[in-house]
Design an enzyme around this catalytic site. Sequence first.
Site, mmCIF file in Angstrom:
data_model
loop_
_atom_site.group_PDB
_atom_site.id
_atom_site.type_symbol
_atom_site.label_atom_id
_atom_site.label_comp_id
_atom_site.label_asym_id
_atom_site.label_seq_id
_atom_site.Cartn_x
_atom_site.Cartn_y
_atom_site.Cartn_z
ATOM 1 N N SER A 5 -23.563 24.814 3.465
ATOM 2 C CA SER A 5 -23.744 23.387 3.236
ATOM 3 C C SER A 5 -22.422 22.625 3.396
ATOM 4 O O SER A 5 -21.728 22.796 4.404
ATOM 5 C CB SER A 5 -24.369 23.165 1.856
ATOM 6 N N MET A 6 -22.042 21.800 2.424
ATOM 7 C CA MET A 6 -20.831 20.997 2.550
ATOM 8 C C MET A 6 -19.584 21.849 2.661
ATOM 9 O O MET A 6 -18.540 21.385 3.145
ATOM 10 C CB MET A 6 -20.714 20.035 1.368
ATOM 11 N N HIS B 207 -32.820 24.890 2.922
ATOM 12 C CA HIS B 207 -31.368 24.763 2.814
ATOM 13 C C HIS B 207 -30.762 25.804 1.871
ATOM 14 O O HIS B 207 -29.724 26.398 2.169
ATOM 15 C CB HIS B 207 -31.035 23.357 2.324
ATOM 16 N N ASP C 94 -33.974 21.488 7.459
ATOM 17 C CA ASP C 94 -34.117 22.591 6.497
ATOM 18 C C ASP C 94 -34.545 22.095 5.117
ATOM 19 O O ASP C 94 -34.406 22.801 4.123
ATOM 20 C CB ASP C 94 -32.831 23.412 6.415
#
Length: 283
Positions: free
Chosen positions: A72-73, A264, A234
Amino acid sequence: LDPSVQSETLYFGAVVKSLLAIGYQREVNLFGAPFDWRLSPNFNENYFVMLQDLIETAYAVNNMPVVIFCHSMGNLYYLYFMQLMTQAWKDKYIQGLASVAPPWLGAIESVSSITAGNDFGIPWLLPLTARFLQRDFPATYFLLPNPRYYGSQVLLVTPSRNYTAQDYYDLFSNIDDNNASMINELVSGIVDPYTPPGVHTVVYYGEDVKTDELIIYSRDNWNHYPKIQMGNGDGTVNYESLTFGQQWATDKNYTARGYSGQTHIGILAYESFINDFIADFLP
Protein backbone atom coordinates in the site's frame (compact mmCIF):
# COMPACT_ATOMS: atom_id res chain seq x y z
CA LEU A 1 1.06 2.67 20.49
CA ASP A 2 2.62 0.99 23.51
CA PRO A 3 5.65 -1.03 22.29
CA SER A 4 5.39 -3.25 25.37
CA VAL A 5 2.06 -4.62 24.15
CA GLN A 6 2.68 -7.21 21.46
CA SER A 7 0.08 -9.20 19.58
CA GLU A 8 -0.03 -11.11 16.35
CA THR A 9 -1.92 -9.35 13.58
CA LEU A 10 -3.10 -10.57 10.23
CA TYR A 11 -1.39 -7.76 8.33
CA PHE A 12 1.94 -9.39 7.38
CA GLY A 13 1.31 -12.50 9.46
CA ALA A 14 0.89 -14.99 6.60
CA VAL A 15 3.92 -13.67 4.72
CA VAL A 16 6.15 -13.73 7.81
CA LYS A 17 5.06 -17.27 8.73
CA SER A 18 5.89 -18.47 5.23
CA LEU A 19 9.35 -16.90 5.40
CA LEU A 20 10.06 -18.34 8.85
CA ALA A 21 9.02 -21.77 7.54
CA ILE A 22 11.73 -21.69 4.86
CA GLY A 23 14.48 -20.70 7.26
CA TYR A 24 14.40 -16.92 7.57
CA GLN A 25 15.10 -15.50 11.03
CA ARG A 26 13.79 -12.33 12.64
CA GLU A 27 16.42 -9.63 13.14
CA VAL A 28 18.94 -11.70 11.15
CA ASN A 29 17.64 -11.70 7.59
CA LEU A 30 14.03 -10.67 8.20
CA PHE A 31 13.34 -7.12 9.38
CA GLY A 32 10.37 -4.81 9.78
CA ALA A 33 10.42 -1.09 8.99
CA PRO A 34 7.02 0.31 10.07
CA PHE A 35 6.15 3.97 9.78
CA ASP A 36 3.42 6.30 11.01
CA TRP A 37 0.76 5.88 8.32
CA ARG A 38 -0.89 9.19 9.23
CA LEU A 39 2.11 11.09 7.87
CA SER A 40 3.38 11.71 4.36
CA PRO A 41 7.11 11.07 3.78
CA ASN A 42 8.14 14.73 4.10
CA PHE A 43 6.61 14.81 7.59
CA ASN A 44 8.62 11.74 8.54
CA GLU A 45 12.16 12.48 7.32
CA ASN A 46 13.97 10.79 10.21
CA TYR A 47 12.35 7.52 9.17
CA PHE A 48 14.49 7.45 6.02
CA VAL A 49 17.70 7.92 7.99
CA MET A 50 16.77 4.85 10.03
CA LEU A 51 15.66 2.95 6.91
CA GLN A 52 18.97 3.55 5.16
CA ASP A 53 20.83 2.38 8.26
CA LEU A 54 18.68 -0.76 8.49
CA ILE A 55 19.26 -1.65 4.83
CA GLU A 56 23.00 -1.13 5.07
CA THR A 57 23.16 -3.15 8.29
CA ALA A 58 21.16 -6.02 6.77
CA TYR A 59 23.49 -5.95 3.77
CA ALA A 60 26.58 -6.09 5.96
CA VAL A 61 25.28 -8.88 8.20
CA ASN A 62 24.16 -11.11 5.32
CA ASN A 63 26.74 -10.05 2.71
CA MET A 64 24.08 -9.67 0.04
CA PRO A 65 21.70 -7.00 -1.28
CA VAL A 66 18.29 -6.55 0.25
CA VAL A 67 14.77 -7.34 -0.99
CA ILE A 68 12.32 -4.62 0.00
CA PHE A 69 8.72 -5.78 0.58
CA CYS A 70 6.16 -2.97 0.56
CA HIS A 71 2.39 -2.84 0.84
CA SER A 72 0.00 0.00 0.00
CA MET A 73 1.36 3.46 0.92
CA GLY A 74 4.64 1.80 1.89
CA ASN A 75 5.36 1.67 -1.84
CA LEU A 76 5.15 5.45 -2.12
CA TYR A 77 7.38 5.80 0.94
CA TYR A 78 9.88 3.51 -0.76
CA LEU A 79 9.64 5.37 -4.09
CA TYR A 80 10.26 8.64 -2.25
CA PHE A 81 13.33 7.07 -0.63
CA MET A 82 14.63 5.66 -3.92
CA GLN A 83 14.32 9.07 -5.56
CA LEU A 84 16.63 10.45 -2.85
CA MET A 85 19.33 7.80 -3.29
CA THR A 86 22.01 7.53 -5.96
CA GLN A 87 21.89 4.76 -8.55
CA ALA A 88 25.25 3.50 -7.25
CA TRP A 89 23.76 3.07 -3.77
CA LYS A 90 20.72 1.26 -5.17
CA ASP A 91 22.86 -1.05 -7.30
CA LYS A 92 24.92 -2.03 -4.27
CA TYR A 93 22.30 -2.46 -1.57
CA ILE A 94 18.98 -3.34 -3.27
CA GLN A 95 18.22 -6.66 -4.92
CA GLY A 96 14.70 -5.62 -5.80
CA LEU A 97 11.29 -4.35 -4.77
CA ALA A 98 8.32 -6.60 -4.07
CA SER A 99 5.52 -4.08 -4.46
CA VAL A 100 2.12 -5.20 -3.14
CA ALA A 101 -1.07 -3.20 -3.85
CA PRO A 102 0.76 0.04 -4.72
CA PRO A 103 -1.23 3.29 -5.02
CA TRP A 104 1.27 4.84 -7.46
CA LEU A 105 -1.31 7.42 -8.58
CA GLY A 106 -3.15 7.69 -5.27
CA ALA A 107 -6.69 6.43 -4.73
CA ILE A 108 -10.08 7.99 -5.46
CA GLU A 109 -11.21 6.72 -2.05
CA SER A 110 -9.00 9.43 -0.51
CA VAL A 111 -11.31 12.12 -1.90
CA SER A 112 -14.32 10.67 -0.08
CA SER A 113 -12.20 10.29 3.07
CA ILE A 114 -11.90 14.09 3.10
CA THR A 115 -15.51 14.90 2.24
CA ALA A 116 -17.34 12.04 3.99
CA GLY A 117 -14.78 10.21 6.15
CA ASN A 118 -13.70 6.58 6.32
CA ASP A 119 -14.50 4.16 9.11
CA PHE A 120 -11.36 2.01 8.50
CA GLY A 121 -13.61 -1.04 8.78
CA ILE A 122 -14.31 -0.29 12.47
CA PRO A 123 -18.02 -1.00 13.07
CA TRP A 124 -18.56 1.59 15.84
CA LEU A 125 -16.69 4.43 14.09
CA LEU A 126 -18.91 6.86 12.18
CA PRO A 127 -17.21 8.07 8.97
CA LEU A 128 -18.57 11.60 9.33
CA THR A 129 -16.96 11.75 12.76
CA ALA A 130 -13.69 10.23 11.58
CA ARG A 131 -13.34 12.68 8.69
CA PHE A 132 -12.25 15.48 11.05
CA LEU A 133 -9.25 13.35 12.02
CA GLN A 134 -8.53 12.31 8.46
CA ARG A 135 -8.54 15.91 7.29
CA ASP A 136 -5.60 16.54 9.60
CA PHE A 137 -3.55 13.56 8.36
CA PRO A 138 -0.99 14.59 5.72
CA ALA A 139 -1.19 11.05 4.31
CA THR A 140 -4.83 11.59 3.31
CA TYR A 141 -3.76 14.34 0.90
CA PHE A 142 -0.62 12.48 -0.12
CA LEU A 143 -2.91 9.70 -1.44
CA LEU A 144 -5.20 11.96 -3.46
CA PRO A 145 -5.46 11.02 -7.17
CA ASN A 146 -2.49 12.39 -9.08
CA PRO A 147 -3.52 15.57 -10.97
CA ARG A 148 -1.06 14.96 -13.81
CA TYR A 149 -2.58 11.57 -14.59
CA TYR A 150 -6.25 12.09 -13.75
CA GLY A 151 -6.40 15.55 -15.30
CA SER A 152 -9.97 16.45 -16.25
CA GLN A 153 -11.53 13.14 -15.15
CA VAL A 154 -14.45 13.91 -12.87
CA LEU A 155 -13.93 12.42 -9.40
CA LEU A 156 -16.76 14.03 -7.42
CA VAL A 157 -20.18 15.33 -8.46
CA THR A 158 -22.56 17.70 -6.66
CA PRO A 159 -25.73 19.34 -7.99
CA SER A 160 -23.89 22.64 -8.47
CA ARG A 161 -20.57 21.49 -9.99
CA ASN A 162 -18.16 18.68 -10.77
CA TYR A 163 -14.66 18.33 -9.28
CA THR A 164 -11.55 16.88 -10.91
CA ALA A 165 -8.01 16.37 -9.63
CA GLN A 166 -7.33 19.89 -10.93
CA ASP A 167 -9.96 21.32 -8.58
CA TYR A 168 -8.68 20.35 -5.13
CA TYR A 169 -8.27 23.97 -4.03
CA ASP A 170 -11.89 24.76 -4.87
CA LEU A 171 -13.11 21.54 -3.25
CA PHE A 172 -11.24 22.24 -0.02
CA SER A 173 -12.56 25.81 0.04
CA ASN A 174 -16.11 24.55 -0.39
CA ILE A 175 -15.90 21.99 2.41
CA ASP A 176 -14.93 24.92 4.64
CA ASP A 177 -11.75 23.39 6.03
CA ASN A 178 -9.06 26.02 6.54
CA ASN A 179 -6.22 23.51 6.84
CA ALA A 180 -6.97 21.25 3.88
CA SER A 181 -5.47 23.40 1.13
CA MET A 182 -2.41 24.20 3.26
CA ILE A 183 -1.70 20.52 3.99
CA ASN A 184 -2.29 19.58 0.37
CA GLU A 185 0.21 22.21 -0.77
CA LEU A 186 2.84 20.74 1.56
CA VAL A 187 2.48 17.16 0.28
CA SER A 188 1.50 17.61 -3.36
CA GLY A 189 4.10 16.37 -5.82
CA ILE A 190 6.70 15.20 -3.30
CA VAL A 191 6.88 11.82 -5.07
CA ASP A 192 7.00 11.53 -8.84
CA PRO A 193 5.39 8.26 -10.02
CA TYR A 194 6.65 8.96 -13.53
CA THR A 195 10.22 8.47 -12.29
CA PRO A 196 10.92 4.75 -11.71
CA PRO A 197 12.68 3.46 -8.58
CA GLY A 198 15.68 2.27 -10.59
CA VAL A 199 15.66 -1.29 -9.24
CA HIS A 200 14.22 -4.65 -10.26
CA THR A 201 10.52 -4.46 -9.44
CA VAL A 202 7.69 -6.98 -9.25
CA VAL A 203 4.20 -5.63 -8.56
CA TYR A 204 1.50 -7.85 -7.08
CA TYR A 205 -2.05 -6.54 -7.05
CA GLY A 206 -5.68 -7.58 -6.69
CA GLU A 207 -8.18 -6.78 -9.40
CA ASP A 208 -11.84 -7.27 -10.37
CA VAL A 209 -12.98 -5.95 -6.99
CA LYS A 210 -15.46 -3.07 -6.83
CA THR A 211 -13.52 0.11 -6.04
CA ASP A 212 -14.57 3.76 -5.64
CA GLU A 213 -14.50 5.51 -9.01
CA LEU A 214 -16.95 8.43 -8.77
CA ILE A 215 -18.36 10.16 -5.67
CA ILE A 216 -21.88 11.52 -6.16
CA TYR A 217 -23.55 13.95 -3.74
CA SER A 218 -27.29 14.43 -4.12
CA ARG A 219 -27.31 17.70 -2.17
CA ASP A 220 -24.98 20.69 -1.91
CA ASN A 221 -23.79 19.99 1.60
CA TRP A 222 -21.20 17.62 3.00
CA ASN A 223 -23.03 16.29 6.06
CA HIS A 224 -24.52 13.23 4.38
CA TYR A 225 -23.06 10.17 2.77
CA PRO A 226 -22.57 10.22 -0.99
CA LYS A 227 -23.43 7.53 -3.47
CA ILE A 228 -20.35 5.78 -4.84
CA GLN A 229 -20.08 4.60 -8.44
CA MET A 230 -17.74 1.64 -8.60
CA GLY A 231 -14.98 0.65 -11.01
CA ASN A 232 -12.15 -1.89 -11.13
CA GLY A 233 -9.42 -2.20 -8.53
CA ASP A 234 -8.65 -4.03 -5.28
CA GLY A 235 -11.44 -2.47 -3.23
CA THR A 236 -9.22 0.43 -2.11
CA VAL A 237 -6.85 1.36 -4.95
CA ASN A 238 -8.00 1.84 -8.53
CA TYR A 239 -6.71 -0.45 -11.27
CA GLU A 240 -4.89 2.30 -13.18
CA SER A 241 -3.01 3.26 -10.02
CA LEU A 242 -2.08 -0.32 -9.15
CA THR A 243 -0.71 -0.98 -12.63
CA PHE A 244 0.85 2.40 -13.43
CA GLY A 245 4.36 1.03 -12.90
CA GLN A 246 4.11 -0.93 -16.15
CA GLN A 247 5.49 2.13 -17.90
CA TRP A 248 8.76 1.54 -16.00
CA ALA A 249 9.40 -1.67 -17.95
CA THR A 250 12.13 -0.04 -20.04
CA ASP A 251 14.02 1.21 -16.97
CA LYS A 252 14.79 -2.00 -15.08
CA ASN A 253 13.37 -5.50 -15.13
CA TYR A 254 9.68 -5.03 -14.30
CA THR A 255 6.98 -7.66 -13.82
CA ALA A 256 3.34 -7.33 -12.76
CA ARG A 257 1.12 -10.09 -11.40
CA GLY A 258 -2.63 -9.61 -10.99
CA TYR A 259 -4.90 -11.77 -8.84
CA SER A 260 -8.60 -11.64 -9.65
CA GLY A 261 -10.84 -11.13 -6.64
CA GLN A 262 -8.07 -10.33 -4.18
CA THR A 263 -8.62 -7.26 -2.03
CA HIS A 264 -6.17 -4.62 -0.88
CA ILE A 265 -5.53 -6.36 2.45
CA GLY A 266 -6.68 -9.87 1.55
CA ILE A 267 -3.90 -10.36 -1.00
CA LEU A 268 -1.35 -10.49 1.83
CA ALA A 269 -2.76 -13.83 3.00
CA TYR A 270 -3.32 -15.25 -0.49
CA GLU A 271 -1.24 -18.39 -0.90
CA SER A 272 -0.66 -18.02 -4.65
CA PHE A 273 0.71 -14.51 -4.14
CA ILE A 274 3.01 -15.61 -1.32
CA ASN A 275 4.33 -18.51 -3.40
CA ASP A 276 4.95 -16.19 -6.35
CA PHE A 277 6.79 -13.71 -4.17
CA ILE A 278 9.07 -16.39 -2.76
CA ALA A 279 9.76 -17.82 -6.22
CA ASP A 280 10.46 -14.34 -7.67
CA PHE A 281 12.90 -13.11 -5.06
CA LEU A 282 14.16 -15.63 -2.54
CA PRO A 283 16.78 -18.39 -2.97
